[in-house]
Motif scaffolding. Structure first.
Motif, PDB file in Angstrom:
ATOM      1  N   TYR A 122       0.843  -1.199   0.000  1.00  0.00           N
ATOM      2  CA  TYR A 122       0.000   0.000   0.000  1.00  0.00           C
ATOM      3  C   TYR A 122       0.881   1.253   0.000  1.00  0.00           C
ATOM      4  O   TYR A 122       1.942   1.282   0.628  1.00  0.00           O
ATOM      5  CB  TYR A 122      -0.888   0.044   1.245  1.00  0.00           C
ATOM      6  CG  TYR A 122      -2.031  -0.931   1.240  1.00  0.00           C
ATOM      7  CD1 TYR A 122      -3.283  -0.567   0.746  1.00  0.00           C
ATOM      8  CD2 TYR A 122      -1.879  -2.221   1.738  1.00  0.00           C
ATOM      9  CE1 TYR A 122      -4.349  -1.450   0.763  1.00  0.00           C
ATOM     10  CE2 TYR A 122      -2.936  -3.118   1.761  1.00  0.00           C
ATOM     11  CZ  TYR A 122      -4.171  -2.732   1.261  1.00  0.00           C
ATOM     12  OH  TYR A 122      -5.212  -3.617   1.279  1.00  0.00           O
ATOM     13  N   HIS A 156     -10.642   5.893   2.711  1.00  0.00           N
ATOM     14  CA  HIS A 156     -11.948   5.313   2.436  1.00  0.00           C
ATOM     15  C   HIS A 156     -11.824   3.935   1.790  1.00  0.00           C
ATOM     16  O   HIS A 156     -12.690   3.076   1.965  1.00  0.00           O
ATOM     17  CB  HIS A 156     -12.733   6.259   1.527  1.00  0.00           C
ATOM     18  CG  HIS A 156     -14.161   5.896   1.318  1.00  0.00           C
ATOM     19  ND1 HIS A 156     -14.629   5.344   0.150  1.00  0.00           N
ATOM     20  CD2 HIS A 156     -15.235   6.003   2.140  1.00  0.00           C
ATOM     21  CE1 HIS A 156     -15.926   5.141   0.245  1.00  0.00           C
ATOM     22  NE2 HIS A 156     -16.322   5.526   1.435  1.00  0.00           N
ATOM     23  N   ASP A 157     -10.737   3.703   1.049  1.00  0.00           N
ATOM     24  CA  ASP A 157     -10.520   2.411   0.402  1.00  0.00           C
ATOM     25  C   ASP A 157     -10.243   1.298   1.403  1.00  0.00           C
ATOM     26  O   ASP A 157     -10.432   0.114   1.103  1.00  0.00           O
ATOM     27  CB  ASP A 157      -9.337   2.485  -0.568  1.00  0.00           C
ATOM     28  CG  ASP A 157      -9.622   3.325  -1.793  1.00  0.00           C
ATOM     29  OD1 ASP A 157     -10.789   3.415  -2.193  1.00  0.00           O
ATOM     30  OD2 ASP A 157      -8.666   3.895  -2.359  1.00  0.00           O
ATOM     31  N   VAL A 158      -9.744   1.668   2.574  1.00  0.00           N
ATOM     32  CA  VAL A 158      -9.425   0.696   3.637  1.00  0.00           C
ATOM     33  C   VAL A 158     -10.107   1.150   4.929  1.00  0.00           C
ATOM     34  O   VAL A 158      -9.527   1.098   6.016  1.00  0.00           O
ATOM     35  CB  VAL A 158      -7.898   0.557   3.821  1.00  0.00           C
ATOM     36  CG1 VAL A 158      -7.263  -0.102   2.616  1.00  0.00           C
ATOM     37  CG2 VAL A 158      -7.246   1.921   4.080  1.00  0.00           C
ATOM     38  N   TYR A 159     -11.331   1.580   4.796  1.00  0.00           N
ATOM     39  CA  TYR A 159     -12.021   2.299   5.869  1.00  0.00           C
ATOM     40  C   TYR A 159     -11.955   1.579   7.213  1.00  0.00           C
ATOM     41  O   TYR A 159     -11.574   2.164   8.234  1.00  0.00           O
ATOM     42  CB  TYR A 159     -13.472   2.547   5.466  1.00  0.00           C
ATOM     43  CG  TYR A 159     -14.267   3.315   6.488  1.00  0.00           C
ATOM     44  CD1 TYR A 159     -14.131   4.687   6.609  1.00  0.00           C
ATOM     45  CD2 TYR A 159     -15.149   2.659   7.354  1.00  0.00           C
ATOM     46  CE1 TYR A 159     -14.857   5.404   7.563  1.00  0.00           C
ATOM     47  CE2 TYR A 159     -15.865   3.358   8.303  1.00  0.00           C
ATOM     48  CZ  TYR A 159     -15.716   4.723   8.400  1.00  0.00           C
ATOM     49  OH  TYR A 159     -16.419   5.421   9.354  1.00  0.00           O
ATOM     50  N   ASP A 160     -12.330   0.320   7.247  1.00  0.00           N
ATOM     51  CA  ASP A 160     -12.380  -0.403   8.524  1.00  0.00           C
ATOM     52  C   ASP A 160     -10.996  -0.501   9.153  1.00  0.00           C
ATOM     53  O   ASP A 160     -10.839  -0.329  10.372  1.00  0.00           O
ATOM     54  CB  ASP A 160     -12.965  -1.798   8.332  1.00  0.00           C
ATOM     55  CG  ASP A 160     -14.454  -1.765   8.007  1.00  0.00           C
ATOM     56  OD1 ASP A 160     -15.089  -0.715   8.251  1.00  0.00           O
ATOM     57  OD2 ASP A 160     -14.972  -2.770   7.496  1.00  0.00           O
ATOM     58  N   ARG A 161      -9.991  -0.784   8.349  1.00  0.00           N
ATOM     59  CA  ARG A 161      -8.627  -0.892   8.867  1.00  0.00           C
ATOM     60  C   ARG A 161      -8.126   0.475   9.349  1.00  0.00           C
ATOM     61  O   ARG A 161      -7.429   0.567  10.359  1.00  0.00           O
ATOM     62  CB  ARG A 161      -7.689  -1.462   7.797  1.00  0.00           C
ATOM     63  CG  ARG A 161      -8.026  -2.887   7.380  1.00  0.00           C
ATOM     64  CD  ARG A 161      -7.096  -3.413   6.303  1.00  0.00           C
ATOM     65  NE  ARG A 161      -5.751  -3.623   6.809  1.00  0.00           N
ATOM     66  CZ  ARG A 161      -4.758  -4.151   6.074  1.00  0.00           C
ATOM     67  NH1 ARG A 161      -4.980  -4.495   4.815  1.00  0.00           N
ATOM     68  NH2 ARG A 161      -3.553  -4.308   6.597  1.00  0.00           N
ATOM     69  N   TYR A 162      -8.498   1.512   8.632  1.00  0.00           N
ATOM     70  CA  TYR A 162      -8.074   2.860   8.997  1.00  0.00           C
ATOM     71  C   TYR A 162      -8.694   3.275  10.333  1.00  0.00           C
ATOM     72  O   TYR A 162      -8.012   3.813  11.219  1.00  0.00           O
ATOM     73  CB  TYR A 162      -8.472   3.849   7.903  1.00  0.00           C
ATOM     74  CG  TYR A 162      -7.894   5.230   8.071  1.00  0.00           C
ATOM     75  CD1 TYR A 162      -6.673   5.567   7.494  1.00  0.00           C
ATOM     76  CD2 TYR A 162      -8.553   6.206   8.817  1.00  0.00           C
ATOM     77  CE1 TYR A 162      -6.134   6.835   7.655  1.00  0.00           C
ATOM     78  CE2 TYR A 162      -8.027   7.469   8.987  1.00  0.00           C
ATOM     79  CZ  TYR A 162      -6.813   7.787   8.401  1.00  0.00           C
ATOM     80  OH  TYR A 162      -6.280   9.042   8.570  1.00  0.00           O
ATOM     81  N   ASN A 324     -14.010   0.434   1.620  1.00  0.00           N
ATOM     82  CA  ASN A 324     -13.292  -0.836   1.778  1.00  0.00           C
ATOM     83  C   ASN A 324     -13.053  -1.579   0.467  1.00  0.00           C
ATOM     84  O   ASN A 324     -12.937  -2.810   0.458  1.00  0.00           O
ATOM     85  CB  ASN A 324     -14.047  -1.753   2.761  1.00  0.00           C
ATOM     86  CG  ASN A 324     -14.018  -1.221   4.176  1.00  0.00           C
ATOM     87  OD1 ASN A 324     -12.963  -0.872   4.699  1.00  0.00           O
ATOM     88  ND2 ASN A 324     -15.190  -1.133   4.796  1.00  0.00           N
ATOM     89  N   SER A 327      -9.524  -3.269   0.921  1.00  0.00           N
ATOM     90  CA  SER A 327      -9.183  -3.600   2.300  1.00  0.00           C
ATOM     91  C   SER A 327      -8.223  -4.788   2.399  1.00  0.00           C
ATOM     92  O   SER A 327      -7.499  -4.923   3.381  1.00  0.00           O
ATOM     93  CB  SER A 327     -10.456  -3.914   3.094  1.00  0.00           C
ATOM     94  OG  SER A 327     -11.145  -5.010   2.533  1.00  0.00           O
ATOM     95  N   LYS A 328      -8.206  -5.628   1.385  1.00  0.00           N
ATOM     96  CA  LYS A 328      -7.365  -6.830   1.435  1.00  0.00           C
ATOM     97  C   LYS A 328      -6.067  -6.684   0.661  1.00  0.00           C
ATOM     98  O   LYS A 328      -5.070  -7.321   0.999  1.00  0.00           O
ATOM     99  CB  LYS A 328      -8.151  -8.040   0.923  1.00  0.00           C
ATOM    100  CG  LYS A 328      -9.348  -8.396   1.799  1.00  0.00           C
ATOM    101  CD  LYS A 328     -10.071  -9.629   1.280  1.00  0.00           C
ATOM    102  CE  LYS A 328     -11.254  -9.986   2.178  1.00  0.00           C
ATOM    103  NZ  LYS A 328     -11.983 -11.179   1.664  1.00  0.00           N
TER     104      LYS A 328
END
Length: 364
Positions: A122, A156-162, A324, A327-328
């Motif tokens: 990333y 926003h592309d990795v919202y939950d992780r962020y 997300n 996210s992976k």
């Protein structure tokens, strides 16, 4: 209370080499440091150097997006990894920090960065500020990445992780940093098209919004979107807007793909400084925080204090651009972002009306 209520801000308009290999970063950095050295010479309010006293000393120097790296729309994912990305902090920001300490100024810019908290390939488009002590005091990860050519990811592309790492507050996504020269917030390029991004700063009290670079054809007549955008973002948030730009880009695209137009506007949307031409240059203007703060006591057209949020939040109840998406794993190609998905959804829901003759490349 700010240490400096009246000071000069500088928006730099450099000529940048698009990175072919890492040596190009060093070339861009070398010229950046030289421009910092001579900034007082282009300011009406400063003297020939930083040491001569004046009523509005230079305290903020803002550089544009990609000022160390340039950018090409067809760079491969591997090219970013091998040649373009830097660390934050790293060798480049250490040299900028030395200048910040030498001249007792804040230095801001944007770079493509590997980030320490998320690995696996990333990378981010980060807007940073270095203070006069040489410390990185502000980092904003570009929210509205240009989906048609950027491979950097948005929070926003990795919202939950962020959120798990930084929290879900407004300031987690849109930091506003209190400094000796006022409260500073940052947005970057594409962010300026969405008034929500600058409003997120204004509602937290940002007094200076840094908004660097846009590209043609949005700067020159007949469009001039850049000029209207920056002035409006200041007017609607009662804030100064400092907007650095490229003077030229040396790479595959036309040299004047961004033909200058560095500018500074005030809290009434009034243009204070403007480079209406391409090429290497800097513009400067006096920032008067006392005047800004007195203006914010005026109830007339004091927009951040007049928000009808109970009604406005209904605009945002439904998901539009999905979170997300990456996210992976990060995007390795530009086609991994389906730029048509939300448009098709708007047509299907009757929000947009489809043309009578649908283009052949769209299948609904």
């Amino acid at each position: 209370m700010s240490k400096y209520d009246i000071f000069t801000a500088v928006a730099v308009q450099p000529e940048i080499k698009a990175v072919e290999d890492r040596s190009d970063i060093k070339k861009n950095l070398k010229r950046t440091l030289e421009l910092i050295d001579v900034a007082p010479q282009i300011s009406l309010t400063a003297r020939s150097n930083y040491n001569e006293p004046c009523y509005a000393p230079i305290k903020l120097i803002a550089f544009p997006e990609f000022f160390l790296q340039g950018h090409e729309a067809d760079w491969s994912y591997q090219h970013y990894l091998d040649n373009v990305l830097i660390e934050l902090p790293g060798e480049e920001t250490e040299q900028l920090a030395r200048k910040a300490k030498e001249y007792d100024v804040y230095i801001a810019g944007c770079a493509l960065v590997r980030d320490e908290w998320i690995k696996d390939g990333y990378f981010w488009n980060i807007h940073f500020i270095i203070d006069p002590k040489g410390e990185i005091i502000h980092k904003y990860r570009k929210l509205t990445v240009a989906t048609h050519y950027e491979l950097s990811v948005s929070p926003h592309d990795v919202y939950d992780r962020y959120v798990a790492e930084f929290g879900d507050s407004l300031s987690s996504f849109f930091p506003v940093t209190e400094t000796d020269i006022g409260k500073i917030g940052t947005i970057t390029c594409m962010d300026g098209h969405f008034p929500e991004n600058s409003r997120a700063l204004g509602i937290q009290g940002a007094e200076i919004i840094l908004h660097p670079v846009l590209v043609e054809p949005l700067l020159s007549p007949p469009y001039e979107i850049w000029q209207m955008m920056n002035r409006m973002r200041g007017y609607e948030n009662v804030a100064y807007v400092v907007s650095a730009s490229w003077g030229a880009i040396y790479g595959k695209r036309p040299k004047y793909f961004t033909p200058g137009k560095a500018m500074i506007s005030d809290f009434n949307g009034k243009l204070l400084a403007y480079a209406d031409y391409p090429g290497e240059m800097m513009v400067s203007a006096v920032i008067n925080l006392e005047e800004l703060r007195r203006r914010r006591l005026d109830p007339s057209r004091n927009y951040p204090t007049m928000l009808r949020n109970e009604i406005y939040r209904k605009i945002y109840e439904k998901e539009v651009y999905p979170a997300n998406l990456f996210s992976k794993f990060p995007p390795h190609t530009r086609v991994e972002r389906d730029s048509m998905a939300t448009i098709k959804k708007f047509i299907a829901e009757g929000i947009f009306t489809a043309p009578e003759k649908m283009p052949s490349y769209i299948n609904i």
